[in-house]
Design a protein around this motif. Structure first.
Motif, PDB file in Angstrom:
ATOM      1  N   SER A  20     -83.891 -94.034 -51.112  1.00 47.90           N
ATOM      2  CA  SER A  20     -83.366 -95.128 -52.101  1.00 47.90           C
ATOM      3  C   SER A  20     -84.519 -95.759 -52.657  1.00 47.90           C
ATOM      4  O   SER A  20     -84.540 -96.526 -53.980  1.00 47.90           O
ATOM      5  CB  SER A  20     -82.340 -96.067 -51.731  1.00 47.90           C
ATOM      6  OG  SER A  20     -81.854 -96.089 -50.405  1.00 47.90           O
TER       7      SER A  20
ATOM      8  N   SER B 248     -83.596 -88.187 -50.490  1.00 49.81           N
ATOM      9  CA  SER B 248     -83.106 -88.800 -49.412  1.00 49.81           C
ATOM     10  C   SER B 248     -83.745 -90.140 -49.248  1.00 49.81           C
ATOM     11  O   SER B 248     -84.119 -90.706 -48.079  1.00 49.81           O
ATOM     12  CB  SER B 248     -83.460 -87.991 -48.081  1.00 49.81           C
ATOM     13  OG  SER B 248     -82.551 -87.280 -47.957  1.00 49.81           O
TER      14      SER B 248
ATOM     15  N   ARG C 163     -75.712 -89.645 -47.760  1.00 48.32           N
ATOM     16  CA  ARG C 163     -75.531 -91.436 -47.433  1.00 48.32           C
ATOM     17  C   ARG C 163     -76.382 -91.968 -48.594  1.00 48.32           C
ATOM     18  O   ARG C 163     -76.219 -93.013 -49.005  1.00 48.32           O
ATOM     19  CB  ARG C 163     -75.721 -91.782 -46.105  1.00 48.32           C
ATOM     20  CG  ARG C 163     -76.943 -91.384 -45.499  1.00 48.32           C
ATOM     21  CD  ARG C 163     -76.976 -91.580 -43.810  1.00 48.32           C
ATOM     22  NE  ARG C 163     -78.315 -91.708 -43.268  1.00 48.32           N
ATOM     23  CZ  ARG C 163     -78.863 -90.889 -42.414  1.00 48.32           C
ATOM     24  NH1 ARG C 163     -78.004 -90.062 -41.886  1.00 48.32           N
ATOM     25  NH2 ARG C 163     -80.002 -90.892 -42.172  1.00 48.32           N
ATOM     26  N   THR C 164     -77.405 -91.291 -48.630  1.00 49.94           N
ATOM     27  CA  THR C 164     -78.504 -91.931 -49.699  1.00 49.94           C
ATOM     28  C   THR C 164     -77.694 -92.172 -51.314  1.00 49.94           C
ATOM     29  O   THR C 164     -77.945 -93.032 -51.850  1.00 49.94           O
ATOM     30  CB  THR C 164     -79.870 -91.242 -49.841  1.00 49.94           C
ATOM     31  OG1 THR C 164     -80.294 -91.090 -48.810  1.00 49.94           O
ATOM     32  CG2 THR C 164     -80.814 -92.019 -50.805  1.00 49.94           C
TER      33      THR C 164
ATOM     34  N   THR D 277     -75.277 -95.672 -45.344  1.00 55.19           N
ATOM     35  CA  THR D 277     -76.044 -95.698 -43.734  1.00 55.19           C
ATOM     36  C   THR D 277     -75.174 -96.152 -42.770  1.00 55.19           C
ATOM     37  O   THR D 277     -75.035 -95.766 -41.636  1.00 55.19           O
ATOM     38  CB  THR D 277     -77.356 -96.069 -44.019  1.00 55.19           C
ATOM     39  OG1 THR D 277     -78.259 -95.705 -45.068  1.00 55.19           O
ATOM     40  CG2 THR D 277     -78.177 -96.406 -42.791  1.00 55.19           C
TER      41      THR D 277
ATOM     42  N   GLY E 103     -81.765 -94.563 -41.000  1.00 52.27           N
ATOM     43  CA  GLY E 103     -80.674 -94.847 -40.586  1.00 52.27           C
ATOM     44  C   GLY E 103     -80.501 -94.422 -39.331  1.00 52.27           C
ATOM     45  O   GLY E 103     -79.795 -94.863 -38.282  1.00 52.27           O
TER      46      GLY E 103
ATOM     47  N   ASP F 119     -78.203 -87.391 -44.602  1.00 52.03           N
ATOM     48  CA  ASP F 119     -79.175 -88.402 -44.788  1.00 52.03           C
ATOM     49  C   ASP F 119     -79.007 -88.499 -46.600  1.00 52.03           C
ATOM     50  O   ASP F 119     -78.813 -89.417 -47.382  1.00 52.03           O
ATOM     51  CB  ASP F 119     -80.427 -88.011 -44.576  1.00 52.03           C
ATOM     52  CG  ASP F 119     -81.399 -89.121 -44.630  1.00 52.03           C
ATOM     53  OD1 ASP F 119     -80.838 -90.342 -45.339  1.00 52.03           O
ATOM     54  OD2 ASP F 119     -82.619 -89.111 -44.483  1.00 52.03           O
TER      55      ASP F 119
HETATM   56  N1  ASP Z   1     -82.332 -92.288 -46.312  1.00 49.35           N
HETATM   57  C1  ASP Z   1     -81.547 -93.509 -46.672  1.00 49.35           C
HETATM   58  C2  ASP Z   1     -81.783 -94.355 -47.755  1.00 49.35           C
HETATM   59  O1  ASP Z   1     -83.155 -94.140 -48.195  1.00 49.35           O
HETATM   60  C3  ASP Z   1     -81.660 -94.415 -45.233  1.00 49.35           C
HETATM   61  C4  ASP Z   1     -80.871 -93.839 -44.285  1.00 49.35           C
HETATM   62  O2  ASP Z   1     -79.626 -93.723 -44.108  1.00 49.35           O
HETATM   63  O3  ASP Z   1     -81.707 -92.906 -43.375  1.00 49.35           O
HETATM   64  O4  ASP Z   1     -81.291 -94.992 -48.491  1.00 49.35           O
END
Ligand code: ASP
Length: 441
Positions: free
Chosen positions: A284, A282, A403-404, A321, A367, A400
């Motif tokens: 990036s 989770s 989306r990551t 995100t 996010g 999460d």
């Molecule tokens: N966890 C996501 C990232 O590291 C950020 C988020 O949407 O919370 O890309």
């Protein structure tokens, strides 16, 4: 026997981790066992990736910029990168808003369910923590984000892993290396080239441990789920986010196919280890070293491009995100503040979700912190904020993770597009951890 590809090993590790987590959930003392004896291996893996992220950005960006041999190319690359990043993020938010407005997952949620969720999460540590973090961010002045890009102490910036500050410093060094005579520049360029090679080798070695680490990470995620009933109530909302994210991956594949003429399946198979790690961690930022390795060695993007586009993207380009923020904001309004659902407010969400994704840190659940700011920008009543976050809290971690994956895939896609546009997309030359092992063993 043919060696199993890395992504398959990681997938097997993930599946076993999920099964193990479910089993441990049912056994007495199972959760404690996972926390004490399994989770630490996942933490070690993430620490190792974070350990090499900063030296990697520094080395590859300085080397990359000094290789460009032409300052105007940096301007072209920077401009194209930012324009494409903003473009893909806008597409992501529009996809998110369209889905949530068509499906309306928030309508029809019973008062009883809302009350149950409210009681369970409204004052939970997770929700209170997000609200506190969001209010700290807001206390800063309007230009603070810009000021924060310029470090006053590079060692502190490196130590605190302040990505944008490190990127700024590396660009600055790289440009100055171009402006001094080759003879004087070469020793430093060679130093960073060598550092870059070493760190890339570290990525190969760390990745040998990935299948075991994802086992630990996923087992730990599974033991955190306790109320399946609430999860099911939020299913429609979660499905909207996941469908939006899948559509966004489709947009990337289309761009890859149309602009670089590469096959989408080829792209996915090459980038998949980074996607799987994004899902498992989770984050990036933690995935960045692997994304860089895959993009450079397996997709054939030149270091000059990947060294700039990927670290900048990990920090400012978060399509997954922003798509999630659009859906979550409207979903929360549908449930507890339907009078706020105006067209103007949705336009404000587009603008703030774009800025929020730029401002979100590349770490787990960042996010959700920025979602508070998106909600406040449309005048969402402050007293309803804890309930709003409570509503989506139970499913935040799995979303999460998803989306990551999109955030990382978006960065990789844009690096391919920028590389192609600059004639810097080459034939990939993957390296293995043991390429030179025979000579030294
Ligand atoms: N966890 C996501 C990232 O590291 C950020 C988020 O949407 O919370 O890309």
């Amino acid at each position: 026997m043919k060696k199993l590809a890395l992504h398959w090993k990681i997938i097997i590790g993930m599946i076993l981790g999920i099964i193990f987590g479910f089993i441990m959930n049912t056994v007495d003392g199972g959760r404690d066992f996972v926390t004490d004896w399994i989770k630490p291996f996942g933490t070690i893996f993430i620490n190792l990736l974070k350990l090499i992220a900063v030296p990697l950005i520094l080395a590859s960006l300085i080397k990359g910029v000094s290789d460009l041999k032409d300052i105007s190319k940096i301007k072209t690359m920077g401009l194209r990168t930012i324009i494409i990043y903003v473009g893909t993020t806008l597409i992501a938010i529009i996809i998110g808003l369209s889905i949530v407005n068509i499906v309306k997952p928030g309508e029809g949620m019973s008062a009883e369910t809302i009350e149950k969720i409210k009681l369970k999460y409204e004052s939970s540590d997770g929700v209170v923590d997000k609200l506190n973090k969001a209010s700290n961010q807001q206390d800063a002045g309007p230009l603070q984000a810009l000021v924060d890009i310029f470090p006053s102490n590079i060692f502190k910036a490196l130590g605190d892993a302040k990505m944008l500050q490190v990127i700024f410093f590396a660009l600055f060094v790289g440009i100055c290396l171009l402006l001094i005579p080759d003879k004087k520049a070469n020793p430093l360029v060679h130093f960073f080239d060598s550092l870059n090679e070493v760190v890339m080798k570290m990525v190969d070695l760390i990745m040998l441990f990935a299948p075991y680490a994802v086992f630990a990470l996923l087992a730990n995620v599974i033991i955190a789920f306790d109320d399946i009933e609430i999860l099911l109530k939020l299913l429609m909302y979660a499905v909207c986010v996941v469908v939006g994210l899948i559509l966004m991956i489709g947009v990337y594949l289309l761009l890859i196919k149309v602009y670089t003429k590469k096959s989408p399946l080829w792209f996915l198979s090459r980038i998949s280890p980074a996607q799987l790690l994004a899902f498992s961690t989770s984050s990036s930022a933690a995935t960045l070293p692997v994304t860089m390795e895959r993009v450079e060695e397996h997709l054939g993007v030149d270091k000059e491009v990947s060294g700039f586009v990927l670290p900048v993207g990990a920090t400012v380009n978060m399509d997954g995100t922003s798509l999630y923020q659009g859906i979550a904001a409207v979903f929360i309004m549908q449930v507890i503040w339907p009078e706020g659902l105006t067209f103007t407010n949705q336009l404000v969400i587009i603008a703030t979700a774009l800025l929020a994704s730029i401002g979100s840190a590349a770490v787990p659940s960042a996010g959700m912190v920025m979602l508070v700011i998106v909600l406040e920008s449309i005048g969402f009543p402050a007293e309803l904020l804890p309930i709003g976050l409570a509503l989506i809290f139970a499913v935040d971690r799995p979303l999460d993770m998803c989306r990551t994956v999109v955030n990382v895939t978006g960065d990789a896609t844009v690096s391919m597009l920028v590389a192609k546009s600059l004639g810097k997309l080459n034939k990939p030359k993957p390296k293995n951890w043991d390429d030179n092992y025979d000579a030294v063993k």
